[in-house]
Design an enzyme around this catalytic site. Sequence first.
Site, mmCIF file in Angstrom:
data_model
loop_
_atom_site.group_PDB
_atom_site.id
_atom_site.type_symbol
_atom_site.label_atom_id
_atom_site.label_comp_id
_atom_site.label_asym_id
_atom_site.label_seq_id
_atom_site.Cartn_x
_atom_site.Cartn_y
_atom_site.Cartn_z
ATOM 1 N N ASP A 215 0.673 -1.015 0.092
ATOM 2 C CA ASP A 215 -0.105 0.698 0.264
ATOM 3 C C ASP A 215 0.734 0.695 -0.061
ATOM 4 O OD1 ASP A 215 0.484 -1.218 2.739
ATOM 5 O OD2 ASP A 215 0.536 1.327 3.017
ATOM 6 N N ASP A 217 2.006 4.595 2.250
ATOM 7 C CA ASP A 217 1.430 5.137 3.878
ATOM 8 C C ASP A 217 0.524 6.407 3.177
ATOM 9 O OD1 ASP A 217 1.794 4.070 5.825
ATOM 10 O OD2 ASP A 217 3.059 5.694 6.185
#
Length: 277
Positions: A215, A217
Amino acid sequence: MADAEIGVIGGSGFYSFLDDVTEVTVDTPYGHPSDSLFLGEIAGRSVAFLPRHGRGHHLPPHRINYRANLWALRSLGVRQVLGPCAVGGLRPEYGPGTLLVPDQLVDRTKARVQTYFDGEPLPDGSVPNVVHLTFADPYCPAGRRAALGAARGRDWEPVDGGTLVVIEGPRFSTRAESRWHAAQGWSVVGMTGHPEAVLARELSLCYTSLTLVTDLDAGAEAGEGVSHEEVLKVFGENIGRLREVLFDTVAALPATADRACPCTDAHQGWDLGIELP
Ligand SMILES: [Zn+2]
């Protein structure tokens, strides 16, 4: 004859497809590891797999007994350790699916035992000395080379180097924390890379981190911030090729006796006061 020469600390997805896996339980002076260790063979190399969070993922990062994990691996004969882990990307160009092999580490954890040399007498009465080891370069150069070559061989261009910042968790970063991490020039953020790396160094183990970005952040994107579902989804999509890269890395690591990296001389003459397994 050692039970295993190479250790892999990661999820059960890495060994569940191997034939002939032997489960062994190992106890240590520091308590129990995260789970049993699973012995198998890859390309003629003997490997011990240890599920970092335990089977069923019941241990959060701050509750993992890192000392027992590394000690248990070494007691089986392991001298080289691969530590794959999921991380958040701190730069827009390090999106989900990026494989980054860090060469630096920043410790932002808050409440973890991070040394074997804390003066506490062991059950056998021995007392570790005060020891200050060099940790300027936290990762094994030979292990990093093997991992980078393995990724390229699988057409997965890795990011060669960068800084892994390790936070205490279990929560993810705030936007302000994340922006601050990025502003420092750090690359990816995770929750388990420390004290795993430093404890490996204290045991003179080669340690290589392979980070998979699951992902962006919170500070690196404008959306809602990272969710656990998102992390699991991207990890699931990439587990197959990460396993291939790990296995190729195992095959490319030098034999234990042929190690020529600084990790083998990590103690630099310090009297440890404890007997390593
Ligand atoms: Zn090394």
